[in-house]
Design a protein around this motif. Structure first.
Motif, PDB file in Angstrom:
ATOM      1  N   HIS A 115       0.847  -1.190   0.000  1.00 41.03           N
ATOM      2  CA  HIS A 115       0.000   0.000   0.000  1.00 41.03           C
ATOM      3  C   HIS A 115       0.883   1.241   0.000  1.00 41.03           C
ATOM      4  CE1 HIS A 115       0.535  -0.991   4.283  1.00 41.03           C
ATOM      5  NE2 HIS A 115       0.557   0.312   4.474  1.00 41.03           N
ATOM      6  N   CYS A 116       0.255   2.363  -0.336  1.00 43.99           N
ATOM      7  CA  CYS A 116       0.993   3.621  -0.471  1.00 43.99           C
ATOM      8  C   CYS A 116       0.062   4.749  -0.047  1.00 43.99           C
ATOM      9  CB  CYS A 116       1.410   3.789  -1.939  1.00 43.99           C
ATOM     10  SG  CYS A 116       2.324   5.281  -2.287  1.00 43.99           S
ATOM     11  N   HIS A 117       0.538   5.652   0.786  1.00 44.66           N
ATOM     12  CA  HIS A 117      -0.287   6.805   1.188  1.00 44.66           C
ATOM     13  C   HIS A 117       0.605   7.963   1.588  1.00 44.66           C
ATOM     14  CE1 HIS A 117       0.487   6.246   5.512  1.00 44.66           C
ATOM     15  NE2 HIS A 117       0.487   4.951   5.219  1.00 44.66           N
ATOM     16  N   ARG A 118       0.022   9.136   1.550  1.00 46.75           N
ATOM     17  CA  ARG A 118       0.731  10.329   2.009  1.00 46.75           C
ATOM     18  C   ARG A 118       0.525  10.463   3.504  1.00 46.75           C
ATOM     19  NH1 ARG A 118       2.828  13.842  -1.842  1.00 46.75           N
ATOM     20  NH2 ARG A 118       2.194  13.350  -3.971  1.00 46.75           N
ATOM     21  N   ASN A 119       1.466  11.154   4.134  1.00 46.87           N
ATOM     22  CA  ASN A 119       1.419  11.284   5.579  1.00 46.87           C
ATOM     23  C   ASN A 119       1.803  12.710   5.958  1.00 46.87           C
ATOM     24  OD1 ASN A 119       1.183  10.412   8.201  1.00 46.87           O
ATOM     25  ND2 ASN A 119       3.311   9.754   8.363  1.00 46.87           N
ATOM     26  N   GLY A 120       0.946  13.412   6.692  1.00 50.80           N
ATOM     27  CA  GLY A 120       1.308  14.741   7.173  1.00 50.80           C
ATOM     28  C   GLY A 120       0.247  15.783   6.880  1.00 50.80           C
ATOM     29  N   ASN A 121       0.670  17.062   6.871  1.00 57.72           N
ATOM     30  CA  ASN A 121      -0.201  18.217   6.695  1.00 57.72           C
ATOM     31  C   ASN A 121      -0.500  18.426   5.212  1.00 57.72           C
ATOM     32  OD1 ASN A 121      -1.307  20.758   6.535  1.00 57.72           O
ATOM     33  ND2 ASN A 121      -0.001  21.624   8.117  1.00 57.72           N
ATOM     34  N   ARG A 122      -1.757  18.600   4.845  1.00 60.58           N
ATOM     35  CA  ARG A 122      -2.171  18.742   3.454  1.00 60.58           C
ATOM     36  C   ARG A 122      -1.567  19.962   2.765  1.00 60.58           C
ATOM     37  NH1 ARG A 122      -5.012  16.279   0.368  1.00 60.58           N
ATOM     38  NH2 ARG A 122      -6.647  14.823   0.753  1.00 60.58           N
ATOM     39  N   TYR A 123      -1.181  20.972   3.489  1.00 61.58           N
ATOM     40  CA  TYR A 123      -0.714  22.216   2.884  1.00 61.58           C
ATOM     41  C   TYR A 123       0.792  22.231   2.649  1.00 61.58           C
ATOM     42  CZ  TYR A 123      -5.422  23.421   4.094  1.00 61.58           C
ATOM     43  OH  TYR A 123      -6.775  23.414   4.184  1.00 61.58           O
ATOM     44  N   LYS A 124       1.442  21.162   2.953  1.00 59.64           N
ATOM     45  CA  LYS A 124       2.878  21.030   2.710  1.00 59.64           C
ATOM     46  C   LYS A 124       3.084  19.903   1.706  1.00 59.64           C
ATOM     47  CE  LYS A 124       4.405  22.128   7.395  1.00 59.64           C
ATOM     48  NZ  LYS A 124       5.144  21.594   8.525  1.00 59.64           N
ATOM     49  N   THR A 125       4.313  19.722   1.269  1.00 55.95           N
ATOM     50  CA  THR A 125       4.635  18.544   0.475  1.00 55.95           C
ATOM     51  C   THR A 125       4.689  17.376   1.441  1.00 55.95           C
ATOM     52  OG1 THR A 125       5.932  19.881  -1.031  1.00 55.95           O
ATOM     53  CG2 THR A 125       6.307  17.519  -1.081  1.00 55.95           C
ATOM     54  N   LEU A 126       3.769  16.448   1.277  1.00 50.19           N
ATOM     55  CA  LEU A 126       3.632  15.353   2.229  1.00 50.19           C
ATOM     56  C   LEU A 126       4.632  14.247   1.953  1.00 50.19           C
ATOM     57  CD1 LEU A 126      -0.251  15.048   2.223  1.00 50.19           C
ATOM     58  CD2 LEU A 126       1.175  16.377   3.743  1.00 50.19           C
ATOM     59  N   LYS A 127       5.067  13.602   3.009  1.00 52.49           N
ATOM     60  CA  LYS A 127       5.910  12.413   2.859  1.00 52.49           C
ATOM     61  C   LYS A 127       5.025  11.264   2.416  1.00 52.49           C
ATOM     62  CE  LYS A 127       9.348  13.639   6.244  1.00 52.49           C
ATOM     63  NZ  LYS A 127       9.943  13.348   7.525  1.00 52.49           N
ATOM     64  N   ILE A 128       5.588  10.358   1.671  1.00 51.49           N
ATOM     65  CA  ILE A 128       4.843   9.210   1.190  1.00 51.49           C
ATOM     66  C   ILE A 128       5.386   7.973   1.891  1.00 51.49           C
ATOM     67  CG2 ILE A 128       4.264   7.815  -0.829  1.00 51.49           C
ATOM     68  CD1 ILE A 128       4.882  10.426  -2.453  1.00 51.49           C
ATOM     69  N   ILE A 129       4.489   7.245   2.489  1.00 54.45           N
ATOM     70  CA  ILE A 129       4.861   6.006   3.153  1.00 54.45           C
ATOM     71  C   ILE A 129       4.540   4.867   2.184  1.00 54.45           C
ATOM     72  CG2 ILE A 129       4.518   4.533   5.170  1.00 54.45           C
ATOM     73  CD1 ILE A 129       5.517   7.341   5.856  1.00 54.45           C
ATOM     74  N   LYS A 130       5.535   4.075   1.868  1.00 53.88           N
ATOM     75  CA  LYS A 130       5.380   3.012   0.893  1.00 53.88           C
ATOM     76  C   LYS A 130       5.783   1.716   1.541  1.00 53.88           C
ATOM     77  CE  LYS A 130       4.055   1.854  -2.766  1.00 53.88           C
ATOM     78  NZ  LYS A 130       2.782   1.796  -2.486  1.00 53.88           N
ATOM     79  N   LYS A 131       4.865   0.780   1.590  1.00 56.08           N
ATOM     80  CA  LYS A 131       5.163  -0.525   2.174  1.00 56.08           C
ATOM     81  C   LYS A 131       5.190  -1.556   1.045  1.00 56.08           C
ATOM     82  CE  LYS A 131       4.303  -3.554   5.903  1.00 56.08           C
ATOM     83  NZ  LYS A 131       4.638  -3.429   7.249  1.00 56.08           N
ATOM     84  N   PHE A 132       6.267  -2.321   0.997  1.00 58.89           N
ATOM     85  CA  PHE A 132       6.435  -3.331  -0.023  1.00 58.89           C
ATOM     86  C   PHE A 132       5.810  -4.652   0.416  1.00 58.89           C
ATOM     87  CE2 PHE A 132       9.698  -0.317  -1.062  1.00 58.89           C
ATOM     88  CZ  PHE A 132       9.679  -0.303  -2.441  1.00 58.89           C
ATOM     89  N   ARG A 133       5.402  -5.423  -0.530  1.00 58.00           N
ATOM     90  CA  ARG A 133       4.889  -6.768  -0.246  1.00 58.00           C
ATOM     91  C   ARG A 133       6.069  -7.632   0.181  1.00 58.00           C
ATOM     92  NH1 ARG A 133      -0.163  -6.915  -2.090  1.00 58.00           N
ATOM     93  NH2 ARG A 133      -0.719  -5.576  -3.830  1.00 58.00           N
ATOM     94  N   PRO A 134       5.847  -8.554   1.100  1.00 59.05           N
ATOM     95  CA  PRO A 134       6.933  -9.466   1.491  1.00 59.05           C
ATOM     96  C   PRO A 134       7.343 -10.333   0.291  1.00 59.05           C
ATOM     97  CG  PRO A 134       5.024  -9.715   2.949  1.00 59.05           C
ATOM     98  CD  PRO A 134       4.637  -8.774   1.866  1.00 59.05           C
ATOM     99  N   LEU A 135       8.605 -10.666   0.224  1.00 56.70           N
ATOM    100  CA  LEU A 135       9.118 -11.492  -0.876  1.00 56.70           C
ATOM    101  C   LEU A 135       8.806 -12.943  -0.675  1.00 56.70           C
ATOM    102  CD1 LEU A 135      12.555  -9.792  -1.384  1.00 56.70           C
ATOM    103  CD2 LEU A 135      10.473  -9.467  -2.710  1.00 56.70           C
TER     104      LEU A 135
END
Length: 154
Positions: free
Chosen positions: A134-154
């Motif tokens: 899954h992938c989502h942004r994290n933080g305050n909407r009025y700034k450039t948000l960090k993106i949290i990216k979780k990879f599927r297990p191998l």
């Protein structure tokens, strides 16, 4: 890496130490009292002081037991915090944080995943959107948000 932001607040032990010093001084006074004479008043005072000395001794023992227990609880608490941090760190093992990607109006998660896959591919890593859990942004909407990216297990 262990997170040091979590702290355990300790109770004020100086107040307990002051009370112990007071109890010790009262105990010393009790030891110094030696009745001279056999009047009923002196006998009553001696009885009262003997009871007070016994209570002071009991309070000193309770204080020492509580102090020991407090040390044990602090140690257990620190251990639990370390274990919790290790568990949290373990859950982040397949996670990547991407920052600096501008946010578009009405951006969908599929668009975000494609954007992140493109950036990671441009950096020399072969990544497809199907590799992501899954992938989502994290933080305050009025700034450039960090993106949290979780990879599927191998």
């Amino acid at each position: 890496m262990v997170n040091t932001r979590t702290t355990v607040s300790a109770p004020n032990t100086s107040a307990l130490t002051n009370k112990l010093a007071t109890l010790n001084s009262i105990s010393a006074l009790c030891d110094e009292i030696k009745p001279s004479g056999n009047s009923p008043f002196q006998s009553q005072v001696k009885t009262i002081l003997t009871l007070l000395c016994a209570q002071v001794t009991e309070l000193k023992m309770d204080y020492l037991e509580l102090k020991t227990s407090l040390g044990s609880v602090r140690s257990e608490c620190k251990g639990a915090l370390v274990q919790a941090e290790k568990a949290q760190q373990y859950t982040r093992r397949n996670t990547v944080i991407v920052s600096g990607l501008e946010m578009e109006d009405n951006e969908t998660s599929n668009q975000l995943e494609s954007k992140v896959a493109g950036v990671l591919s441009d950096s020399g890593t072969s990544v497809k959107t199907s590799d992501f859990s899954h992938c989502h942004r994290n933080g305050n909407r009025y700034k450039t948000l960090k993106i949290i990216k979780k990879f599927r297990p191998l």
